[in-house]
Write an enzyme that holds these catalytic residues in place. Sequence first.
Site, PDB file in Angstrom:
ATOM      1  N   LYS A 247      17.100  14.395  62.898  1.00 32.36           N
ATOM      2  CA  LYS A 247      16.466  13.369  63.121  1.00 32.36           C
ATOM      3  C   LYS A 247      16.600  12.891  64.717  1.00 32.36           C
ATOM      4  O   LYS A 247      17.757  13.219  65.106  1.00 32.36           O
ATOM      5  CB  LYS A 247      16.697  12.286  62.285  1.00 32.36           C
ATOM      6  N   ARG A 321      13.673  16.401  48.449  1.00 32.41           N
ATOM      7  CA  ARG A 321      12.798  17.521  47.278  1.00 32.41           C
ATOM      8  C   ARG A 321      13.606  18.433  46.765  1.00 32.41           C
ATOM      9  O   ARG A 321      13.244  18.875  45.760  1.00 32.41           O
ATOM     10  CB  ARG A 321      11.471  17.671  47.958  1.00 32.41           C
TER      11      ARG A 321
HETATM   12  N1  BES Z   1      14.733  10.286  53.938  1.00 33.43           N
HETATM   13  C1  BES Z   1      13.467  11.104  54.818  1.00 33.43           C
HETATM   14  C2  BES Z   1      12.024   9.996  54.456  1.00 33.43           C
HETATM   15  C3  BES Z   1      12.397   8.662  54.696  1.00 33.43           C
HETATM   16  C4  BES Z   1      11.883   8.213  56.040  1.00 33.43           C
HETATM   17  C5  BES Z   1      13.010   7.592  54.098  1.00 33.43           C
HETATM   18  C6  BES Z   1      11.712   6.948  56.446  1.00 33.43           C
HETATM   19  C7  BES Z   1      12.979   6.134  54.320  1.00 33.43           C
HETATM   20  C8  BES Z   1      12.318   5.793  55.924  1.00 33.43           C
HETATM   21  C9  BES Z   1      13.009  12.174  54.151  1.00 33.43           C
HETATM   22  O1  BES Z   1      14.215  12.964  53.959  1.00 33.43           O
HETATM   23  C10 BES Z   1      12.560  12.880  55.218  1.00 33.43           C
HETATM   24  O2  BES Z   1      13.085  12.926  56.423  1.00 33.43           O
HETATM   25  N2  BES Z   1      11.400  13.395  55.127  1.00 33.43           N
HETATM   26  C11 BES Z   1      10.605  13.999  56.147  1.00 33.43           C
HETATM   27  C12 BES Z   1       9.767  15.051  55.510  1.00 33.43           C
HETATM   28  C13 BES Z   1       9.373  16.035  56.341  1.00 33.43           C
HETATM   29  C14 BES Z   1      10.238  16.819  57.321  1.00 33.43           C
HETATM   30  C15 BES Z   1       8.279  17.070  55.704  1.00 33.43           C
HETATM   31  C16 BES Z   1       9.504  12.866  56.604  1.00 33.43           C
HETATM   32  O3  BES Z   1       9.075  12.167  55.852  1.00 33.43           O
HETATM   33  O4  BES Z   1       9.433  12.845  58.005  1.00 33.43           O
HETATM   34 ZN    ZN Z   2      15.296  13.885  55.350  1.00 32.67          ZN
END
Ligand code: BES
Ligand code: ZN
Length: 472
Positions: A247, A321
């Site tokens: 991230k 997931r």
């Molecule tokens: N934990 C995150 C989602 C999230 C984002 C939770 C903001 C709380 C606040 C999740 O694991 C994630 O990073 N999802 C990605 C998925 C993508 C890579 C397909 C996302 O939402 O960008």
């Molecule tokens: Zn994530």
Amino acid sequence: MKIELCKDIEKFDVEVILVKNLKSLEKDLKNVLKNLGFSAEEGSSIFLNDLKKMFVGTNKLKDEDLKITLSQVIKEIKKYKFKKVKISLIQEKELDLKTLVEGLILGEYTFDKYKSKKNKFKCEVLIDIEDSIKTSEQLVLELENTKTICKSVNLTRDIVNTTPEDYYPKTMAKTARKIAFKNDLECKIYGEKYLKKNGMNAMHAVGRASRHESQLIHLTYKPKNSKGKVVLVGKGLTYDSGGLSLKSGTGMISMKCDKSGGSAVLGIMNALKYLEYPYEVHGIVGAVENMIGGDAYKPDDVLIAKNGTTIEVRNTDAEGRLVLADCLCYAQDEIKDIDYIFDMATLTGACIVALGEYTTGVMGHSEKLKKKILKASNESGELVGFLPYNRYLPSLLQSGVADITNAASSRAGGAITASMFLDKFIKKENKNKWLHLDIAGAAYKEKAWGYNAFGGSGAGVRLILNFIKNLK
Ligand code: BES
Ligand code: ZN
Ligand code: ZN
């Protein structure tokens, strides 16, 4: 804060009076308040020292408005350091005790574990139930049940707010053990050896680069004359750095909140025994830390999940997931004759884009089940919004090398495609019993909102407890 029900309360430091408008007050008092500039506008308050009365303006004496008003009142009371507070249940009309108490307890919550100066001030709220149309027994039960639910919401908030340095998968397992001990729940906890041995390779891969061992937590509440089975599966990412698909600096801030789904499951499990709900409830949490390192799982890897589905990893930040996939398989393999199965997860940023920061995204096949959740939403005050499936979106999850990919080929509809990914791990017989709850927005905010403080909100706890309460 201590909350008690009383009649004929004589000793108190301040009395809180909620007024709809000045018209309802006697003339002299009305004039005094008017002269002081108080017009009973919503949310405004004034304290009359001589009378020991705090007047609070509120036009709407019910539901969420009342909770928010009460959360402001309790903050004000703490500011003035009043120790004994009287609130009458009968104002212009009878207030709903549950609403009142939720506003007070949830509104009073602050998290100061990491503040050098702690706010130790405690006050006592005496609720005058004189003239209530309900019996004392009814009111006591309502009060105690509400306290139990709010305590569990606050427990969930505490877990979510604790730092990833202090709260990792084994800490989550420790909390689960404590909850199990206190509530006579069955408790099974498994480590990585179990995950490998039982083909839970997707969940195992996510936690591989962490110095903290992943934990699979399974709590069971078994009442004597159970009327059916509810299964709750929670995403317990004690930290989500994104893994090798790292991230950004700002994207990583607040990712301790990624354990909110699992934390909500633990909060719910903590309330069931006291509430005496006649349903068997299973709480399953995948507690994992998603980190980087030489042993990290990689984009391009193909993982074989517990049900044999092969998954091409295209983004290690779509880790939730993967954990849920194996936990859902575990739940359906281990528990027979499921009536309801819900998963709760801070799964996608896309859900926040779709519904805004305050609303839980609900997805699934059964319209009937969605209606039941909507009812629980209206009664609990937790907001939900429904995101629809369609025949075109699943193709975004197609993989050239495996059965499915963990990251859709387009960001559009990301909350829905994530849910469609999970759907691959729901057995045929459970399709209409399952709902996916994406709490990415509602679970955590770096600002206070409504009666929620900065940080974790405890999203999911009241919603699901309300759902279970409503089951016939
Ligand atoms: N934990 C995150 C989602 C999230 C984002 C939770 C903001 C709380 C606040 C999740 O694991 C994630 O990073 N999802 C990605 C998925 C993508 C890579 C397909 C996302 O939402 O960008
Ligand atoms: Zn994530
Ligand atoms: Zn995540």
